[in-house]
Write a protein that holds these residues in place. Structure first.
Motif, short mmCIF file in Angstrom:
data_model
loop_
_atom_site.label_atom_id
_atom_site.label_comp_id
_atom_site.label_asym_id
_atom_site.label_seq_id
_atom_site.Cartn_x
_atom_site.Cartn_y
_atom_site.Cartn_z
N ARG A 1 92.79 -68.16 -43.82
CA ARG A 1 91.46 -68.59 -43.37
C ARG A 1 90.48 -68.40 -44.53
O ARG A 1 90.50 -67.36 -45.20
CB ARG A 1 91.03 -67.78 -42.14
N PHE A 2 89.61 -69.38 -44.75
CA PHE A 2 88.71 -69.31 -45.88
C PHE A 2 87.40 -70.03 -45.57
O PHE A 2 87.31 -70.86 -44.65
CB PHE A 2 89.36 -69.93 -47.12
N GLY A 3 86.37 -69.70 -46.33
CA GLY A 3 85.15 -70.48 -46.37
C GLY A 3 85.19 -71.34 -47.62
O GLY A 3 86.05 -71.16 -48.49
N ALA B 1 87.25 -71.97 -52.74
CA ALA B 1 87.63 -71.38 -51.46
C ALA B 1 87.35 -69.89 -51.54
O ALA B 1 87.58 -69.27 -52.59
CB ALA B 1 89.11 -71.63 -51.17
N VAL B 2 86.85 -69.32 -50.46
CA VAL B 2 86.49 -67.90 -50.44
C VAL B 2 87.21 -67.23 -49.27
O VAL B 2 87.03 -67.64 -48.11
CB VAL B 2 84.97 -67.71 -50.32
N ALA C 1 81.27 -67.40 -53.90
CA ALA C 1 81.61 -66.31 -52.97
C ALA C 1 80.36 -65.68 -52.38
O ALA C 1 80.30 -65.37 -51.19
CB ALA C 1 82.45 -65.26 -53.70
N PHE C 2 79.35 -65.50 -53.22
CA PHE C 2 78.07 -64.95 -52.76
C PHE C 2 77.42 -65.88 -51.73
O PHE C 2 76.95 -65.45 -50.67
CB PHE C 2 77.15 -64.74 -53.96
N ALA C 3 77.39 -67.19 -52.02
CA ALA C 3 76.77 -68.15 -51.11
C ALA C 3 77.51 -68.21 -49.78
O ALA C 3 76.88 -68.25 -48.71
CB ALA C 3 76.73 -69.53 -51.77
N VAL C 4 78.84 -68.20 -49.83
CA VAL C 4 79.61 -68.23 -48.59
C VAL C 4 79.39 -66.94 -47.80
O VAL C 4 79.20 -66.97 -46.57
CB VAL C 4 81.11 -68.44 -48.89
N ALA C 5 79.39 -65.80 -48.47
CA ALA C 5 79.15 -64.53 -47.78
C ALA C 5 77.75 -64.49 -47.19
O ALA C 5 77.53 -63.93 -46.11
CB ALA C 5 79.36 -63.36 -48.74
#
Length: 280
Positions: A152-154, A163-164, A227-231
């Motif tokens: 599972r990823f963002g 992909a994050v 990764a920062f934006a997805v988080a």
């Protein structure tokens, strides 16, 4: 062929930088393979080329080549090194520069402490803009990998597709297994950089990135921004946070507005300079 180069790194993500503002530089796959080779060449994750401005609205062009010879549209650690290179080689004395890659327009800002802030542009979450072969935007996506496991990823685009994956402990994350398998998945028509993020608290996280064309690197600037934006979209991090990568720490800022850019601040270091002779 004989040309000057500079070896640089941003948090251990290392580069060979070549000035093509006066003399054209068009490396083929064989030359790029030799330049990036750590035993038979100079050794680096990527080769960066500084070009003349492609338009009146920018100061320089900026090409990024992976170790496998492919060209990509974004590299945040490389952008910081590019800013330092331009200043150290007297190509411009501007404290702020605008440079264009094949997919992005970046603003680079020299800081008094020697660090460089890069305006990385706004993150893209719509699948077609990443690009991701999904029917609609979602907070999470699921993929069945070739080995039968599911991940599972963002997802976000930062000039490159990312992909994050959230993990409990980046030290134990299966980066070497999941990274290449997800890159080969048909969801990613242009392959993908795969980030593994561990949330420490709302202002701190840890990250490892498996890059397309290079494998795992000590740091990935665009990967850190994605990764920062997805988080942030997941509601896990504040508008300013520190992301610790194996090579060091980056400071990321984004207010969450889809029209506003992610700002990334970190160091850029010159290692050595030299000349390279190539007779293929």
């Amino acid at each position: 062929m004989d040309f000057a180069f500079t070896k640089m790194h941003g948090l251990g993500n290392d580069f060979v930088v070549v000035d093509a503002t006066r003399t054209p530089f068009e490396p083929d796959a064989a030359l790029l393979s030799r330049l990036t080779d750590r035993r038979f060449g100079i050794g680096c994750d990527q080769v960066l080329v500084v070009d003349p401005p492609p338009g009146a609205d920018v100061d320089f062009g900026y090409r990024i080549y992976n170790a496998d010879g492919s060209q990509v549209g974004q590299c945040g650690n490389g952008a910081r090194c590019l800013a330092r290179y331009i200043a150290e080689h007297g190509l411009s004395s501007k404290p702020r520069l605008r440079v264009r890659t094949r997919s992005a327009l970046l603003e680079l800002r020299q800081q008094p402490d020697g660090q460089v802030t890069v305006d990385m542009g706004a993150p893209r979450f719509e699948p077609a803009a990443i690009p991701l072969a999904a029917p609609a935007r979602a907070d999470h996506y699921d993929a069945l990998l070739a080995d039968g496991s599911t991940v599972r990823f963002g997802a976000a685009g930062m000039g490159n597709p990312h992909a994050v994956i959230r993990v409990d402990d980046v030290d134990r994350a299966e980066v070497a297994r999941i990274g290449p398998l997800l890159q080969q998945h048909p969801l990613w028509p242009e392959s993908v950089n795969v980030g593994f993020i561990q949330i420490i608290d709302r202002r701190h996280a840890r990250l490892r990135v498996y890059e397309r064309g290079s494998g795992e690197t000590l740091a990935c600037g665009s990967g850190a921004c994605a990764a920062f934006a997805v988080a942030r979209a997941w509601g896990l991090l504040d508008a300013r946070a520190e992301l610790a990568l194996p090579g060091g720490t980056l400071i990321l800022e984004w207010d969450g507005d889809a029209q506003h850019p992610v700002l990334m601040t970190g160091p850029a270091t010159t290692v050595f300079e030299g000349r390279f002779e190539w007779a293929n």
